[in-house]
Design a protein around this motif. Sequence first.
Motif, PDB file in Angstrom:
ATOM      1  N   GLN A 198      33.777  37.736  18.363  1.00 23.52           N
ATOM      2  CA  GLN A 198      34.994  38.470  17.989  1.00 23.52           C
ATOM      3  C   GLN A 198      34.833  39.923  18.430  1.00 23.52           C
ATOM      4  N   TYR A 199      35.675  40.345  19.367  1.00 19.47           N
ATOM      5  CA  TYR A 199      35.597  41.690  19.919  1.00 19.47           C
ATOM      6  C   TYR A 199      36.476  42.666  19.146  1.00 19.47           C
ATOM      7  N   SER A 200      36.023  43.885  19.049  1.00 18.90           N
ATOM      8  CA  SER A 200      36.949  44.957  18.672  1.00 18.90           C
ATOM      9  C   SER A 200      37.781  45.290  19.892  1.00 18.90           C
ATOM     10  N   PHE A 201      38.851  46.015  19.713  1.00 14.75           N
ATOM     11  CA  PHE A 201      39.691  46.358  20.860  1.00 14.75           C
ATOM     12  C   PHE A 201      38.896  47.176  21.884  1.00 14.75           C
ATOM     13  N   ASP A 202      38.110  48.122  21.384  1.00 13.72           N
ATOM     14  CA  ASP A 202      37.342  48.966  22.306  1.00 13.72           C
ATOM     15  C   ASP A 202      36.296  48.162  23.070  1.00 13.72           C
ATOM     16  N   GLU A 203      35.757  47.113  22.448  1.00 12.06           N
ATOM     17  CA  GLU A 203      34.732  46.289  23.096  1.00 12.06           C
ATOM     18  C   GLU A 203      35.322  45.308  24.103  1.00 12.06           C
ATOM     19  N   PHE A 204      36.586  44.925  23.903  1.00 11.31           N
ATOM     20  CA  PHE A 204      37.159  43.858  24.720  1.00 11.31           C
ATOM     21  C   PHE A 204      37.275  44.307  26.176  1.00 11.31           C
ATOM     22  N   PRO A 205      36.770  43.489  27.092  1.00  7.42           N
ATOM     23  CA  PRO A 205      36.767  43.912  28.503  1.00  7.42           C
ATOM     24  C   PRO A 205      38.173  43.859  29.109  1.00  7.42           C
ATOM     25  N   SER A 206      38.485  44.861  29.889  1.00  6.67           N
ATOM     26  CA  SER A 206      39.753  44.866  30.614  1.00  6.67           C
ATOM     27  C   SER A 206      39.649  43.903  31.788  1.00  6.67           C
ATOM     28  N   SER A 207      40.693  43.137  32.032  1.00  6.06           N
ATOM     29  CA  SER A 207      40.641  42.147  33.109  1.00  6.06           C
ATOM     30  C   SER A 207      40.467  42.836  34.462  1.00  6.06           C
ATOM     31  N   PRO A 208      39.562  42.322  35.267  1.00  7.53           N
ATOM     32  CA  PRO A 208      39.356  42.904  36.600  1.00  7.53           C
ATOM     33  C   PRO A 208      40.325  42.355  37.650  1.00  7.53           C
ATOM     34  N   LEU A 209      41.130  41.358  37.258  1.00  3.38           N
ATOM     35  CA  LEU A 209      42.005  40.708  38.230  1.00  3.38           C
ATOM     36  C   LEU A 209      43.068  41.676  38.716  1.00  3.38           C
ATOM     37  N   ALA A 210      43.318  41.660  40.038  1.00 12.92           N
ATOM     38  CA  ALA A 210      44.293  42.580  40.630  1.00 12.92           C
ATOM     39  C   ALA A 210      44.930  41.945  41.857  1.00 12.92           C
ATOM     40  N   PRO A 211      45.847  40.966  41.647  1.00 10.38           N
ATOM     41  CA  PRO A 211      46.476  40.321  42.802  1.00 10.38           C
ATOM     42  C   PRO A 211      47.280  41.321  43.628  1.00 10.38           C
ATOM     43  N   GLU A 212      47.404  41.031  44.902  1.00 14.50           N
ATOM     44  CA  GLU A 212      48.126  41.924  45.823  1.00 14.50           C
ATOM     45  C   GLU A 212      49.577  42.097  45.360  1.00 14.50           C
ATOM     46  N   GLY A 213      50.031  43.321  45.347  1.00 10.75           N
ATOM     47  CA  GLY A 213      51.409  43.624  44.953  1.00 10.75           C
ATOM     48  C   GLY A 213      51.580  43.916  43.472  1.00 10.75           C
ATOM     49  N   MET A 214      50.525  43.709  42.673  1.00 12.22           N
ATOM     50  CA  MET A 214      50.617  43.981  41.232  1.00 12.22           C
ATOM     51  C   MET A 214      50.765  45.479  40.990  1.00 12.22           C
ATOM     52  N   LYS A 215      51.643  45.839  40.075  1.00 16.52           N
ATOM     53  CA  LYS A 215      51.827  47.231  39.678  1.00 16.52           C
ATOM     54  C   LYS A 215      51.238  47.424  38.283  1.00 16.52           C
ATOM     55  N   THR A 216      50.741  48.599  38.004  1.00 16.35           N
ATOM     56  CA  THR A 216      50.058  48.874  36.752  1.00 16.35           C
ATOM     57  C   THR A 216      50.772  49.980  35.987  1.00 16.35           C
ATOM     58  N   LEU A 217      50.934  49.777  34.718  1.00 20.11           N
ATOM     59  CA  LEU A 217      51.487  50.801  33.824  1.00 20.11           C
ATOM     60  C   LEU A 217      50.414  51.207  32.832  1.00 20.11           C
ATOM     61  N   ASN A 218      50.494  52.426  32.353  1.00 21.00           N
ATOM     62  CA  ASN A 218      49.542  52.902  31.351  1.00 21.00           C
ATOM     63  C   ASN A 218      50.333  53.551  30.217  1.00 21.00           C
ATOM     64  N   GLU A 219      50.963  52.716  29.380  1.00 19.28           N
ATOM     65  CA  GLU A 219      51.823  53.191  28.291  1.00 19.28           C
ATOM     66  C   GLU A 219      51.028  53.265  26.981  1.00 19.28           C
TER      67      GLU A 219
END
Length: 304
Positions: free
Chosen positions: A3-24
């Motif tokens: 069971q991960y805390s939010f801070d411990e949970f790994p961010s997904s490394p997946l990045a398919p071509e054309g994907m856009k990223t938001l940081n809200e």
Amino acid sequence: MKQYSFDEFPSSPLAPEGMKTLNEPMSPFYPQVIQNVCYAVKDGQALHLTIIVPAHEETETKHYPLIMYTQGSAFKRQNLTRHLVPLIEVAKHGYVVAIVEYRPTPTGIFPAQIKDLKTATRYMLNHAFEYSVDPYRYACFGDSSGAYASVMACVTGNMQEFSDEDVRFSPLHYRACVDFYGPIDFSRMQEFPTNHDHESEKSPTGLLFGGVNIRTVPDLLEKSSALNYIDSKKLPPFLIMHGKKDRMVPFSQSVMLYEKLRQTDHCADFYALENCDHGSDAFFTPYSLTIVLDFLSKNLKKGN
């Protein structure tokens, strides 16, 4: 499984071509709407609140001023979502809003609506921690028949005959009242042009008095007039707004309330809306709500 805390949970490394990223930001933004909260059972009928709580982190301890909103309905069964959207806007400015269901006619006979509003207020104050309410800062706000109940709740104060609870142990002290086009004196509703019957046994007022012609119950008429409770005793400030072309509740009703408040040295602001009928969205435009919010902020700020 770990069971991960939010801070411990790994961010997904997946990045398919054309994907856009938001940081809200993840902080809460929209108020929470809590429906079907039963605050009392009267005459065999469960009465409910719709409660709007400003957005805040669950781990935060917040205490917001409380607005008890009573919906207009010609004293019949209310639609508690009728003004839900503009009331959410009010909540966004740092207010808990509780929309009150009262006993409707023909079972809810005067002064049931006033008593129910006071019962609902006491419920919210008794559950202040649960709903992030500051129990020392609360006001009434209503439209049409709901405005009548709001005004009457304020001007009758802690008179026992207008309360189902013992006022010695649970007194109420509303700090402001917002009245949108509410009736004030039923005996004078037909003095000016109106498209509605306000006197027969089948009229909204006739049903409010138990299904009688209002002229046959002069004692009830006198007891139901908000004007008869406005004197030198302390009252909260009032904000009154009414359309000058109201075809249901004559504009003169708000004029009478305003003049009586001023004659007895009480604080009152009165806004007349030009070319405006009963129940129009003109009362809930951003500019109109700014007037309401300024009034509430002035009278519900800490230290008042």
